[in-house]
Design an enzyme around this catalytic site. Structure first.
Site, PDB file in Angstrom:
ATOM      1  CD  GLU A  60      -1.742  -2.397   1.343  1.00  0.00           C
ATOM      2  OE1 GLU A  60      -2.553  -3.295   1.012  1.00  0.00           O
ATOM      3  OE2 GLU A  60      -0.626  -2.649   1.864  1.00  0.00           O
ATOM      4  CG  HIS A 129      -8.063  -7.821   8.119  1.00  0.00           C
ATOM      5  ND1 HIS A 129      -7.114  -8.230   9.019  1.00  0.00           N
ATOM      6  CD2 HIS A 129      -7.546  -8.080   6.888  1.00  0.00           C
ATOM      7  CE1 HIS A 129      -6.078  -8.722   8.369  1.00  0.00           C
ATOM      8  NE2 HIS A 129      -6.300  -8.639   7.069  1.00  0.00           N
TER       9      HIS A 129
END
Length: 327
Positions: A60, A129
């Site tokens: 990312e 998450h």
């Protein structure tokens, strides 16, 4: 109007903007050959090819930094995060770079980038998450944040976000991808939903339920039960956009019903609902007949057990119980 799945409404928005502007590109992990982790980008790589739909490494920090740099040079990247929970490994790029480039350049550089992906709990994937960081990113000037609840809104907001010259962070909900709703037909014209414009999803007179994202649907479920079982007519206001925030719509609904419950999947401490509570206190206090109440995620890391996690998040039962304390 046609009935579309939420994921298909996003895909249609991406497809239309790819056709409208050659500078639009879609980038992220598995968005191309694999058709997207949630099948949002299914078929786009076959149609638009490697130059417009780009699979990135699992980094990312790397691909978001690349997208921000590309946006400063005139590209309009749409970046998919497989989970918004992974924002932390690219925090410098997301907050320090994207948010400040226009200001630091004296308006000479723009950053027309969209970051999109799921930001929610409720899917039993654990604490790492399951974040809802919309309030976190809304705290930084220079960033725009939205959290659409319906297929029509996610399509209209996505198209608006892609055309915006500032970074726009779209917080979706995994549990919404399979929901279906009416979406205007492309032949009827460009469907755009403005940033900073809330929407009344249910008219009411007795109490206002203010929510965003999937919490809007939970609020609507609660409103139906409140009407049928308790005779309470609840209005449901969908914020749609967190920043810019439609402050006038919030004040108007409070002035109309005089009672309010805020429904917010993010944590209560320094959350979106905390900001809205302050807004109501400052601008609509004299119109309140009862204190502002909140139904948020319980203030703990996301619980792995599905049954317990459902109780941790706002649900119709918790909303109804909170409303009845004000009746």
């Amino acid at each position: 109007m046609r009935e579309l799945l939420y994921r298909h409404a996003i895909r249609e928005a991406l497809d239309e903007e790819l056709a409208r502007d050659e500078n639009v590109v879609v980038m992220g992990e598995e968005v191309a050959e694999y058709n997207g982790a949630y099948k949002v980008t299914e078929g786009l790589w076959d149609k638009w090819g490697d130059k417009r739909i780009v699979d990135t490494p699992i980094s990312e920090a790397g691909f978001i930094g690349m997208g921000i740099g590309a946006s400063m040079l005139g590209v309009r990247p749409v970046m998919e995060l497989m989970f918004w929970s992974f924002h932390s490994v690219a925090f410098d790029q997301l907050v320090n770079n994207a948010a400040n480039v226009r200001y630091m350049s004296g308006g000479l550089c723009h950053c027309p980038i969209v970051m999109r992906g799921p930001a929610n709990g409720g899917t039993a994937v654990g604490a790492t998450h399951s974040h809802c960081p919309e309030g976190l990113f809304a705290a930084f000037p220079g960033l725009k944040v939205c959290s659409p609840a319906t297929p029509a809104d996610v399509k209209g907001l996505m198209k608006t976000a892609i055309r915006d010259n500032d970074p726009v962070y779209v917080m979706e909900n995994t549990l919404l991808y399979g929901t279906k709703g009416p979406v205007p037909d492309p032949e009827d014209g460009d469907h755009l939903v403005p940033l900073g414009k809330a929407d009344i999803k249910r008219e009411g007179s007795d109490i206002s339920l203010i929510a965003h994202g999937r919490s809007v649907l939970r609020a609507l479920e609660a409103a139906e039960t409140l009407q049928s079982e308790h005779g309470i007519n609840a209005e449901v206001l969908d914020l749609r956009s967190i920043r810019p925030l439609d402050q006038q719509a919030i004040i108007d609904t409070v002035m109309k019903t005089n009672r309010v419950v805020l429904v917010d999947e993010s944590k209560p401490f320094c959350g979106v609902s905390a900001q809205i509570t302050t807004l109501i206190q400052e601008h609509a206090f004299d119109h309140l007949d009862a204190p502002v109440k909140r139904v948020c995620a319980l203030d703990a890391p996301a619980i792995y057990s599905p049954h317990i996690e459902d109780e941790q998040l706002p649900n119709p039962k918790r909303i109804i119980e909170k409303v009845l304390t004000l009746a």
